[in-house]
Design an enzyme around this catalytic site. Sequence first.
Site, PDB file in Angstrom:
ATOM      1  N   HIS A   1      -2.725   5.293  -9.021  1.00 14.62           N
ATOM      2  CA  HIS A   1      -3.577   5.825  -7.068  1.00 14.62           C
ATOM      3  C   HIS A   1      -5.095   5.579  -7.433  1.00 14.62           C
ATOM      4  CE1 HIS A   1      -0.167   7.395  -5.225  1.00 14.62           C
ATOM      5  NE2 HIS A   1       0.294   7.630  -6.554  1.00 14.62           N
TER       6      HIS A   1
ATOM      7  N   HIS B   1       2.671   2.441 -11.379  1.00 14.59           N
ATOM      8  CA  HIS B   1       1.310   2.177 -10.073  1.00 14.59           C
ATOM      9  C   HIS B   1       0.435   2.803 -10.791  1.00 14.59           C
ATOM     10  CE1 HIS B   1       4.269   4.658  -8.557  1.00 14.59           C
ATOM     11  NE2 HIS B   1       3.064   5.266  -7.833  1.00 14.59           N
TER      12      HIS B   1
HETATM   13  P1  5GP Z   1       3.744   8.139  -7.287  1.00 14.09           P
HETATM   14  O1  5GP Z   1       4.951   7.747  -7.551  1.00 14.09           O
HETATM   15  O2  5GP Z   1       2.678   7.827  -7.500  1.00 14.09           O
HETATM   16  O3  5GP Z   1       4.049   9.756  -7.120  1.00 14.09           O
HETATM   17  O4  5GP Z   1       3.651   7.960  -5.084  1.00 14.09           O
HETATM   18  C1  5GP Z   1       4.266   6.487  -4.517  1.00 14.09           C
HETATM   19  C2  5GP Z   1       3.293   6.517  -3.973  1.00 14.09           C
HETATM   20  O5  5GP Z   1       3.968   4.819  -2.886  1.00 14.09           O
HETATM   21  C3  5GP Z   1       3.125   7.284  -2.521  1.00 14.09           C
HETATM   22  O6  5GP Z   1       2.091   7.705  -3.372  1.00 14.09           O
HETATM   23  C4  5GP Z   1       3.391   6.501  -1.286  1.00 14.09           C
HETATM   24  O7  5GP Z   1       3.157   6.694  -0.252  1.00 14.09           O
HETATM   25  C5  5GP Z   1       3.640   4.969  -1.914  1.00 14.09           C
HETATM   26  N1  5GP Z   1       4.650   4.412  -1.107  1.00 14.09           N
HETATM   27  C6  5GP Z   1       5.832   4.510  -1.171  1.00 14.09           C
HETATM   28  N2  5GP Z   1       6.702   3.409  -0.283  1.00 14.09           N
HETATM   29  C7  5GP Z   1       5.726   2.790  -0.017  1.00 14.09           C
HETATM   30  C8  5GP Z   1       5.801   1.713   1.108  1.00 14.09           C
HETATM   31  O8  5GP Z   1       6.816   0.602   0.918  1.00 14.09           O
HETATM   32  N3  5GP Z   1       4.043   0.797   0.612  1.00 14.09           N
HETATM   33  C9  5GP Z   1       2.798   1.379   0.457  1.00 14.09           C
HETATM   34  N4  5GP Z   1       2.274   0.730   0.850  1.00 14.09           N
HETATM   35  N5  5GP Z   1       3.434   2.762   0.252  1.00 14.09           N
HETATM   36  C10 5GP Z   1       4.512   3.355  -0.421  1.00 14.09           C
END
Ligand code: 5GP
Length: 140
Positions: free
Chosen positions: A105, A103
């Site tokens: 951001h 993903h």
């Molecule tokens: P990363 O893997 O890039 O560090 O962050 C993963 C992102 O996914 C985090 O910012 C977190 O807030 C978001 N996230 C985790 N679980 C969920 C979810 O169930 N729903 C949504 N909408 N975002 C999520």
Amino acid sequence: MGESMDNCVFCKIVRGEIPATVVFQDELTLAFMDIGSVNPGHMLVAAKPHVENLQGMDEALACAMFRSAARAARAIESACAPAGISVYQANGVAAGQTVFHAHIHVLPRWENDGLTFTWPVKNPPREELEKVAAQLRTAL
Ligand code: 5GP
Ligand code: ZN
């Protein structure tokens, strides 16, 4: 890591098995609000197929992901009129990845909004850059 698609939270969102606030989608990507939003308007662009990271994206998916990130940035610009927009994409635990489904951001930024990122510049000599560049060219 290496989580199966059955347990993967973003696969569940893509399949509609758990709720998410979706903003837009296309054949290969889904854009939705980050549940842990750092600033209002913070969106995630997730791959629809389960790929763990950037390295796992084929050309079509990589193109679709960045196309959607640009589309998300334009929507943020119009709707939130932020002072800036950051794009953040983590691959691996050491890089800060917590959800092992690829993903991007896309988040609105404001002066002094509390998001910090240190950038420990090393300024290596040219020979070091040439050496690692040669290794990278071989690896392409
Ligand atoms: P990363 O893997 O890039 O560090 O962050 C993963 C992102 O996914 C985090 O910012 C977190 O807030 C978001 N996230 C985790 N679980 C969920 C979810 O169930 N729903 C949504 N909408 N975002 C999520
Ligand atoms: Zn997944």
